[in-house]
Design an enzyme around this catalytic site. Structure first.
Site, mmCIF file in Angstrom:
data_model
loop_
_atom_site.group_PDB
_atom_site.id
_atom_site.type_symbol
_atom_site.label_atom_id
_atom_site.label_comp_id
_atom_site.label_asym_id
_atom_site.label_seq_id
_atom_site.Cartn_x
_atom_site.Cartn_y
_atom_site.Cartn_z
ATOM 1 N N HIS A 1 0.712 -1.113 -0.029
ATOM 2 C CA HIS A 1 -0.164 0.023 -0.180
ATOM 3 C C HIS A 1 0.693 1.215 -0.479
ATOM 4 O O HIS A 1 0.775 2.333 -0.871
ATOM 5 C CB HIS A 1 -0.881 -0.208 1.364
ATOM 6 C CG HIS A 1 -1.534 -1.139 1.212
ATOM 7 N ND1 HIS A 1 -2.843 -1.629 0.556
ATOM 8 C CD2 HIS A 1 -1.845 -1.673 2.097
ATOM 9 C CE1 HIS A 1 -3.637 -2.390 1.330
ATOM 10 N NE2 HIS A 1 -2.811 -2.889 2.388
HETATM 11 O O1 RIB Z 1 -5.010 -0.525 4.916
HETATM 12 C C1 RIB Z 1 -4.168 -0.163 4.239
HETATM 13 C C2 RIB Z 1 -3.359 0.913 5.542
HETATM 14 O O2 RIB Z 1 -3.334 0.457 7.055
HETATM 15 C C3 RIB Z 1 -1.703 0.467 5.450
HETATM 16 O O3 RIB Z 1 -1.114 1.948 5.671
HETATM 17 C C4 RIB Z 1 -0.889 0.281 6.030
HETATM 18 O O4 RIB Z 1 0.105 0.177 6.555
HETATM 19 C C5 RIB Z 1 -1.712 0.460 7.497
HETATM 20 O O5 RIB Z 1 -1.269 1.718 7.784
#
Ligand code: RIB
Ligand code: CA
Length: 311
Positions: free
Chosen positions: A240
């Site tokens: 992500h």
């Molecule tokens: O949903 C994904 C996000 O939530 C990413 O930033 C992961 O590191 C968590 O913080």
């Protein structure tokens, strides 16, 4: 001229890889500071983990500022079940020798936005620090060039509830302040991050770099991807947060649409949902570039090349 940025983060393995990508890109990114927030794991661990990435990248001049230890209104929800008890399980690194700066992250963000017009905020976790800074000093919105944030989801739904993605779900009130701020927003939702899946070959490429940063990245991703493989049966896990930094380095890897986005802060059923007016069904002016296209091979090529530059 390197772009002045602040990275706000809750490491988390994917945050950690995003930090390494940014720390390896000094020609393009002038990291004024890293600010930590409670999210994936509690604040003391997100701060420890950020310090470890600064040391791993051998960039001790980049200061880490500790921020909020809980959301603005709601209780803290953490995600050790994904990231492990340290938040960066798999890294296999020593505890940091360096300390965080004495200044609170919110004070640092306010001061930096006032002192450096044109700053970009890169947010990788719950928006608590940013929402608190904007509440305390709304005028700083004028000095912020844009906020590139990982958060939300629309056609992909949520990953924490059926409606909400973790970063937004964890602090919907802070997210609502950010999305109403008038600051230019670029949103990396699950719709694009789910295209950035790890794989055996992609993780092996980090191992083959032969440096400490590559080995730590491979170890973190091997731990991180086990959850998604078991939970969703996917070949790997969505990386992500590095999409935020990659967007600044190579925006051509991405595509999206200017949309009006609003945050659900009332209904428990849809709390933290990013309601994206993708088909322009409301008279509301767009407030956000919603990214939903990615050249994933190009993304991993960039990541691997840059992390290969580190010690
Ligand atoms: O949903 C994904 C996000 O939530 C990413 O930033 C992961 O590191 C968590 O913080
Ligand atoms: Ca994160």
């Amino acid at each position: 001229m390197a772009q002045p940025i602040i990275i706000d983060t809750d490491p988390g393995q994917d945050d950690a890889v995003a930090l390494l990508l940014a720390l390896a890109s000094a020609d393009e990114l002038n990291i004024l500071g890293i600010t930590t927030v409670a999210g994936n794991v509690p604040l003391d661990l997100t701060t420890r983990n950020a310090l470890m990435m600064v040391e791993l990248a051998d960039r001790p001049s980049v200061a880490v500022y500790q921020g909020c230890d809980r959301p603005m209104v709601r209780p803290l929800v953490t995600a050790e079940f994904v990231h492990g008890k340290t938040g960066i399980d798999g890294a296999e690194l020593p505890n940091p020798a360096i300390e965080p700066a004495a200044t609170h992250a919110v004070e640092f963000i306010v001061d930096a936005a006032r002192a450096t017009p044109g700053i970009t905020l890169c947010t990788l976790g719950p928006l608590t620090n940013i929402g608190t800074a904007l509440s305390r000093a709304p005028e700083i919105a004028d000095g912020i060039e844009e906020i590139v944030l990982m958060g939300g989801g629309f056609f992909e739904g949520g990953n924490t509830t059926p409606a909400a993605e973790f970063n937004i779900y964890d602090d919907p009130q802070a997210a609502d302040i950010v999305f109403r701020s008038g600051i230019r927003l670029v949103m990396m939702p699950l719709d694009v991050t789910h295209q950035a899946l790890t794989s055996d070959a992609r993780v092996e490429a980090f191992h083959h770099l032969g440096n400490r940063a590559g080995a730590a990245t491979a170890g973190m991703l091997e731990f991180y991807e086990r959850y998604d493989r078991e939970r969703y049966g996917t070949v790997g896990a969505p990386l992500h947060d590095p999409t935020v930094i990659a967007y600044l380095l190579e925006p051509g890897l991405f595509g999206g649409r200017e949309c009006y986005v609003e945050i659900e802060t009332t209904s428990e059923l849809t709390m933290g949902m990013t309601v994206v007016d993708w088909w322009k069904l409301t008279p509301n002016e767009p407030n956000c570039l919603v990214i939903n296209q990615l050249d994933d091979d190009g993304f991993y090529a960039l990541l691997t090349e840059r992390i290969g530059r580190l010690p």
